[in-house]
Design a protein around this motif. Structure first.
Motif, short mmCIF file in Angstrom:
data_model
loop_
_atom_site.label_atom_id
_atom_site.label_comp_id
_atom_site.label_asym_id
_atom_site.label_seq_id
_atom_site.Cartn_x
_atom_site.Cartn_y
_atom_site.Cartn_z
N PHE A 137 0.83 -1.20 0.00
CA PHE A 137 0.00 0.00 0.00
C PHE A 137 0.87 1.26 0.00
O PHE A 137 0.54 2.25 -0.65
CB PHE A 137 -0.92 -0.01 1.23
N GLU A 141 0.53 3.96 -2.95
CA GLU A 141 0.23 5.39 -2.86
C GLU A 141 1.45 6.20 -3.26
O GLU A 141 1.32 7.32 -3.76
CB GLU A 141 -0.20 5.75 -1.44
N LEU A 145 1.54 9.15 -5.89
CA LEU A 145 2.03 10.50 -5.62
C LEU A 145 2.98 10.96 -6.73
O LEU A 145 2.87 12.08 -7.24
CB LEU A 145 2.76 10.52 -4.28
N ILE A 165 -4.65 16.22 -10.15
CA ILE A 165 -5.52 16.03 -8.99
C ILE A 165 -6.53 14.92 -9.26
O ILE A 165 -6.80 14.07 -8.42
CB ILE A 165 -6.25 17.34 -8.64
N PHE A 168 -5.01 11.57 -8.81
CA PHE A 168 -4.80 11.21 -7.41
C PHE A 168 -6.12 10.83 -6.74
O PHE A 168 -6.20 9.85 -6.01
CB PHE A 168 -4.14 12.37 -6.66
N ILE A 169 -7.15 11.62 -6.99
CA ILE A 169 -8.41 11.39 -6.29
C ILE A 169 -9.09 10.11 -6.78
O ILE A 169 -9.58 9.32 -5.97
CB ILE A 169 -9.34 12.59 -6.47
N ARG A 172 -7.47 7.43 -5.23
CA ARG A 172 -7.85 7.33 -3.82
C ARG A 172 -9.16 6.57 -3.66
O ARG A 172 -9.37 5.87 -2.68
CB ARG A 172 -7.99 8.71 -3.21
N VAL A 173 -10.05 6.74 -4.63
CA VAL A 173 -11.31 5.99 -4.58
C VAL A 173 -11.00 4.50 -4.63
O VAL A 173 -11.53 3.70 -3.86
CB VAL A 173 -12.24 6.40 -5.73
N PHE A 176 -9.45 3.38 -1.43
CA PHE A 176 -10.47 3.23 -0.40
C PHE A 176 -10.89 1.77 -0.30
O PHE A 176 -10.90 1.18 0.79
CB PHE A 176 -11.63 4.16 -0.75
N ALA A 179 -7.84 -0.29 0.91
CA ALA A 179 -7.60 -0.17 2.35
C ALA A 179 -8.61 -1.01 3.13
O ALA A 179 -8.24 -1.72 4.07
CB ALA A 179 -7.69 1.30 2.78
N LEU A 180 -9.87 -0.95 2.70
CA LEU A 180 -10.86 -1.77 3.39
C LEU A 180 -10.50 -3.25 3.27
O LEU A 180 -10.66 -4.02 4.21
CB LEU A 180 -12.25 -1.53 2.81
N SER A 573 -21.19 17.21 -4.37
CA SER A 573 -20.32 17.37 -3.20
C SER A 573 -20.07 18.83 -2.93
O SER A 573 -20.11 19.29 -1.79
CB SER A 573 -18.97 16.70 -3.41
#
Lengths: 637, 498
Positions: A137, A141, A145, A165, A168-169, A172-173, A176, A179-180, A573
């Motif tokens: 992980f 990441e 980066l 951006i 990266f985002i 990140r999804v 997510f 990570a779970l 959002s």
């Protein structure tokens, strides 16, 4: 030696990042190139050691996190799988380093660029050599980066920043989910170390778990969550939107990160976790489905794009789809084989297109090129080799790996096997068409650029051509040479050892002969066809387009994913954020909270002030009133 | 009795403050009073470092305990440290000298008074983290309000009076209830000595009410949703050094309080109220992240992000797992460093352009490359990238939460995505893009003292990201003991049917 492979790029990155100004452009380029090249040579050495003697090694560098029952180390794990990745990463990286020296020759920030490239290499190496999910992980990441830095390298461009951006985002999804998945693994097994987890997998085959009020088989859930991460990093359908935008970065970056290495991390993850995935039929079906959807979707979009890099980006997306559906039908070794060959020919195509862009002075639109194959003969030849390899022209590398995928899909007995094979063939044809379209539009036909005269076209410098030649050698021979090693049927010698697990050995029967010849034939036939359509008689294409305008626009707009996400996620959002800020925080909490209380106090004190009027007759009257009420009450009682 | 090291830590800054107070003030001596403050705070830092080194991390009991009779039969002045509190003391003594270094640029008038306020504040903050008596804790905890109130009210921005009062109102309201609770504890058990209370335990029939009283105070200070609205205002108006201390240390007093008192004294009630804390924490994480996304003022953005980060802290504490609590403590330390750094970064550009509006900036990387680098590190720390201290805390918290409630962990993980969004967007708007504004073009890169302060924060953020062992090692035994002693693992055991 493993330490050197891993840390040389980091040292190079630090030197050129922090001391780039002091030591100058030349020296920092030299240092980073040399260090990464040494790392590549050492990786090759390790690779041959693995091939010849089945070498395996797991070095622990230091403790990272040690909290309660969670123990994670910094580690370097070398086995067949990571050795292959080491070779791919360091080899392509060193070639890209060298290429960048020429490509970025006009850029004022060379040391910074080299530093990012080396840092990326380091992060990618920590990813592939990890022996546990957490370091994976970290690398995961980390490469994200570096990709962010490099996409946004030209920081003055608004679009580049936005793309960085976005990358990266969106990642990140995916992270997510990843990570779970790691949390779940730790929750179930109490460890995040690969070997320990893989060992315990058979014990929990029937275990169920409740996740968001759905009942899942635990293994299925782990696999699916990890796969979400893989989808993000490898730009699979639904999470692919960042990859085409990532082309805002300099072209060497696209070759290294967005074609050969980082985007294949998702495939690597699935293959690395084959001991888990083998137990989850559901997850494998999902992977097949997502893989083939991506392969198909990206190929359709690539058909109509006009930006040379975006075409190749969608092509990458599509090829990654192939790798996933290979993994999905259980042919992990074939997925790795395609990853391996793809790294060569896709990096070649990207760097070749970079050479074209370089000649056209940063023009990327293929409709503004054309007719320059005589001016750029070497680039042309190399790009053609890359295209042949990509499309699976017989006996080039793509032929061995991609056709193997389609064959394995055909003979596999999973639900989607035949279907996947069909999509595979169809996509292969489309791949061939869009690739040749790219070649013909760029190099053949009339010269269409209005700003540059054709006489200004010239070949790129040697530092750019040399890596191309080496990659071309790889693109031609890597399939033929490594076929037996990666996907051979020889059971006496198993190259992959313990690093890939097959619950049941892959089927050895062959698909019918007609099927074996189908794809190559189609691929070969499309070459003259494309030539006719895109060079000789372009009217036909125009007509097809004008008849099917809605479809064309739909494809041109990339199936409207960006617009859709904007409407579903981004705008709500933002407006929800404003709502919470202005209305809830401002109008409700503050109004009834602190401001309310202070207003209330103020209000009552104003009232109280009025009582103190200072007129004696008012006081006397109130007193009298009170006295009489009191008296009345007493009397009534 | 040995050398009273904790009392020295507490009193040293006050002595320094008195010293500055009695030195005759004239403009020329402003500098000298700054050096006095710097000397004192640095001495305090090294003293606490020494404390950390000689501290025995393998022992459960409180160490360096000092006890003196104060109000006979009622309150004793009692201080001591365990593995948890010692980290917060270190954080305090580390951040304070950094604040002192920065005052030159930000404080234009009454520098001497400002330094006195900071030093007094340090005394109170250290007092909070090592007091072992409820009354002593309460006094330090509340007294900390006063210097902060003054810092915002005197040296703040335009709306400083409103913000100062909002801050005061909120925090005082909660504290009153805590005072009542402390008195009740005395009535129930006959002591306010924390160690004795740990041994005695409090009857569970009283626990819920007492817990709520403590909670109301801590929730405001954390701050948790919905009592968070004082924080953005306070930050916006506070001078840089004030914001740094507020974000880095004052907020942590509440988190520390949750662990030391809510979990320690009222374990049953803590279990009972877990759903409440989870809900508020989740709202804090998602809600304030969304709000942070839309901020136009840098300080407000970071303030809101602090609320979201503290949401992870409260979530982690009440998972009552080893990973969760350790993650929370780690997150607090990490946030102390990162948020301090971010506020310093805002201060750097504010000193040059005198505005905090994000859209006034843009393209700073071309003229302030050194600034861009350090700001990047802090941005990454704030969004929890692996390799920075922010990651370890967040990840451990989520890991702990996942053990207890998968849904909660899933929702909280969404906050990590939003965190990346608002931080990167902030960074992009300030640092990247084209240089447009004329006055921005004239900005100069970091001065030497700024480089020193910011790099002092960069180093631990990265170091602890790669090697968190020194911190985790220090809290491991204390946290494990806390969980064992109060049988906080109950839920786990029930779930597994043991």
């Amino acid at each position: 030696m493993e330490y050197l492979i891993l840390f040389l790029p980091l040292i190079g990155s630090i030197i050129s990042g922090f001391f780039g100004k002091t030591i100058g452009d030349r020296l920092s380029q030299l240092i980073t190139c040399i260090l990464v090249s040494i790392s590549a040579l050492l990786s090759l050495f390790i690779f041959f050691k693995v091939v010849s003697s089945g070498y395996e090694h797991n070095a622990i560098i230091a403790t990272w996190i040690n909290s309660g029952s969670l123990n994670v180390d910094w580690s370097i794990k070398v086995d067949a799988l990571s050795a292959v990745m080491l070779v791919v990463v360091t080899l392509v990286s060193s070639l890209v380093h060298i290429y960048s020296v020429g490509y970025m020759s006009h850029d004022p920030h060379k040391p910074r660029f080299m530093s990012y490239l080396s840092l990326f290499t380091f992060a990618m190496l920590t990813l592939v050599t990890s022996d546990n999910f957490l370091q994976l992980f970290f690398g995961w990441e980390g490469v994200g980066l570096c990709s962010y830095f490099l996409i946004g390298f030209w920081y003055k461009k608004e679009t580049a920043n936005a793309a960085a951006i976005k990358a990266f985002i969106v990642n990140r999804v995916g992270d997510f989910g990843f990570a779970l998945g790691i949390f779940l693994i730790f929750y179930i097994f109490g460890t995040v170390n690969y070997d320990e987890v893989f060992l315990k997998i058979p014990e929990i085959i029937d275990q169920k778990i409740n996740f968001l009020s759905f009942k899942f088989n635990t293994i299925d859930l782990i696999c699916l969550l990890l796969f979400i991460g893989a989808m993000g990093k490898s730009a699979q359908f639904l999470l692919h939107t960042w990859l085409p935008d990532a082309m805002e970065g300099p072209t060497p970056v696209s070759a290294l990160i967005h074609a050969a290495t980082m985007v294949t991390a998702g495939v690597f993850l699935v293959v690395r976790c084959s001991p888990i995935y083998e137990y989850s039929e559901l997850a494998l079906s999902v992977i097949t489905l997502v893989g083939m959807t991506t392969a198909f979707f990206a190929a359709t979009v690539a058909l109509v794009q006009t930006d040379i890099k975006k075409i190749i980006a969608y092509s990458t997306c599509s090829q990654l789809g192939y790798m996933f559906f290979a993994a999905g039908v259980g042919a992990y070794n074939v997925a790795m084989f395609h990853l391996f060959t793809h790294a060569f020919f896709k990096a070649l195509l990207f760097l070749g297109s970079g050479s074209v862009i370089h000649s056209f002075k940063d023009e990327q639109d293929v409709t503004k090129m054309g007719g320059v194959f005589r001016k750029l003969p070497y680039t042309y030849a190399l790009m053609v080799i890359g295209t042949l390899a990509l499309t699976g022209f017989p006996f080039l590398s793509g032929f061995y790996s991609k056709d193997a995928i389609i064959e394995f899909a055909y003979i596999s007995d999973t639900k989607f096997g035949i279907y996947a094979a069909g999509i595979g063939v169809l996509t292969a044809v489309m791949t061939s068409i869009y690739s040749w379209r790219l070649i013909f539009k760029t190099f053949h036909g009339d010269y269409k650029n209005k700003y540059l005269s054709i006489d200004t076209m010239h070949e790129s410098p040697l530092s750019m051509m040399l890596p191309l030649v080496l990659l071309a050698v790889g693109a031609i021979f890597s399939g033929f040479l490594f076929k037996e090693l990666f996907i051979g049927h020889d059971t006496m010698y198993n190259f992959w050892g313990e690093s890939i697990k097959f619950l049941e050995p892959l089927g050895k029967e062959h698909p019918p002969t007609w099927f074996l010849f189908l794809t190559p034939t189609l691929v070969v036939v499309t070459i003259p066809l494309s030539y006719y359509l895109f060079v000789k008689n372009t009217k036909i294409v125009d007509e097809i387009v004008s008849i099917n305008m809605p479809v064309y626009i739909f494809l041109q707009k990339k199936w409207y994913f960006d617009e859709l996400y904007d409407q579903i996620f981004i705008k709500p959002s933002k407006s929800f954020g404003i709502f919470l800020w202005k209305k809830i925080d401002g109008l409700i909490i503050d109004k009834f909270g602190p401001d309310g209380i202070s207003n209330l106090v103020k209000h009552f004190s104003f009232k109280a002030v009025k009582f103190q009027s200072g007129y004696i007759y008012q006081y006397a009257f109130i007193m009298l009133l009170g006295f009489s009420i009191l008296l009345t009450l007493l009397i009534v009682k | 009795m040995n050398f009273p090291i904790l009392s020295s830590l507490i009193l040293l800054p006050t002595i320094g403050a008195l010293f500055i107070f009695f030195v005759r003030s004239s403009n020329s001596q402003y500098q000298s009073s700054k050096y006095v403050a710097l000397f004192i705070t640095l001495a305090n830092f090294f003293l606490s470092l020494y404390l950390w080194i000689v501290f025995d991390k393998s022992i459960v009991d409180f160490q360096f305990v000092e006890e003196r009779e104060w109000i006979s039969g009622f309150v004793n002045y009692k201080v001591g440290v365990d593995g948890i509190s010692i980290l917060f003391i270190l954080l305090t003594t580390f951040i304070t000298p950094i604040c002192v270094i920065t005052v030159n640029a930000t404080i234009k008038n009454r520098l001497k008074d400002f330094l006195i306020a900071i030093l007094i504040l340090e005394t109170f903050m250290i007092g909070v983290f090592c007091s072992l008596d409820l009354v002593v804790f309460y006094l330090f905890f509340e007294a900390g309000l006063i210097p902060m109130f003054l810092i915002i009210g005197i040296w703040g921005g335009e709306r400083r009076v409103y913000s100062a009062f909002k801050f005061f109102l909120y925090t005082l309201l909660g504290s009153v209830l805590m005072l009542v609770a402390i008195i009740s504890i005395y009535w129930i058990t006959g002591t306010t000595d924390v160690i004795k209370l740990y041994e005695l335990g409090i009857d569970s029939k009283y626990q819920n009410l007492l817990w709520l009283a403590f909670f109301s105070s801590f929730a405001v200070k954390t701050p948790m949703w919905p009592v968070h609205t004082w924080l953005p205002d306070a930050h916006v108006e506070a001078p840089t050094a004030g914001s740094v201390l507020l974000a880095a240390i004052l907020l942590k007093m509440a988190g520390y309080g949750f662990i030391r008192f809510s979990l320690g004294l009222f374990p049953d009630a803590s279990l009972y109220f877990v759903p409440l804390v989870y809900t508020l924490s989740l709202i804090a994480i998602i809600y304030t992240s969304l709000v942070a996304l839309m901020q136009e003022d840098m300080k407000k953005l970071i303030a809101y992000s602090s609320v979201a980060h503290m949401g992870f802290v409260t979530l982690g504490i009440f998972t009552m797992t080893q990973q969760g609590i350790e993650g929370s403590i780690f997150q607090m330390i990490s946030h102390g460093l990162v948020s301090a750094a971010l506020f310093l970064c805002v201060g750097v550009v504010y000193d040059r352009l005198h505005t905090r509006l994000i859209n006034r900036y843009g393209g700073l990387v071309s003229i302030m490359p050194k600034y861009a680098i350090v700001f990047m590190v802090f941005t990454l720390g704030a969004l929890g990238l692996p390799g920075t201290s922010g990651f370890i805390g967040e990840f451990l918290v989520l890991m702990g939460a996942f053990k207890k409630n998968i849904l909660v962990a899933t929702i909280a993980s969404l906050g990590v995505i939003l965190g990346a969004a608002y931080m990167l967007w902030l960074y992009k708007r300030i640092i990247f893009g084209k240089l447009i504004n004329e006055d921005v073009k004239k900005m100069v890169d970091l001065k030497r003292f700024e480089i020193v302060t910011l790099w002092l924060l960069v180093l631990p953020i990265i170091f602890f990201g790669f090697y968190p062992e020194p911190l985790i090692n220090s809290i491991e035994v204390s946290v494990a003991n806390m969980i064992d002693m109060n049988d906080l693992d109950k839920i786990n055991k029930l779930a597994l049917g043991e």
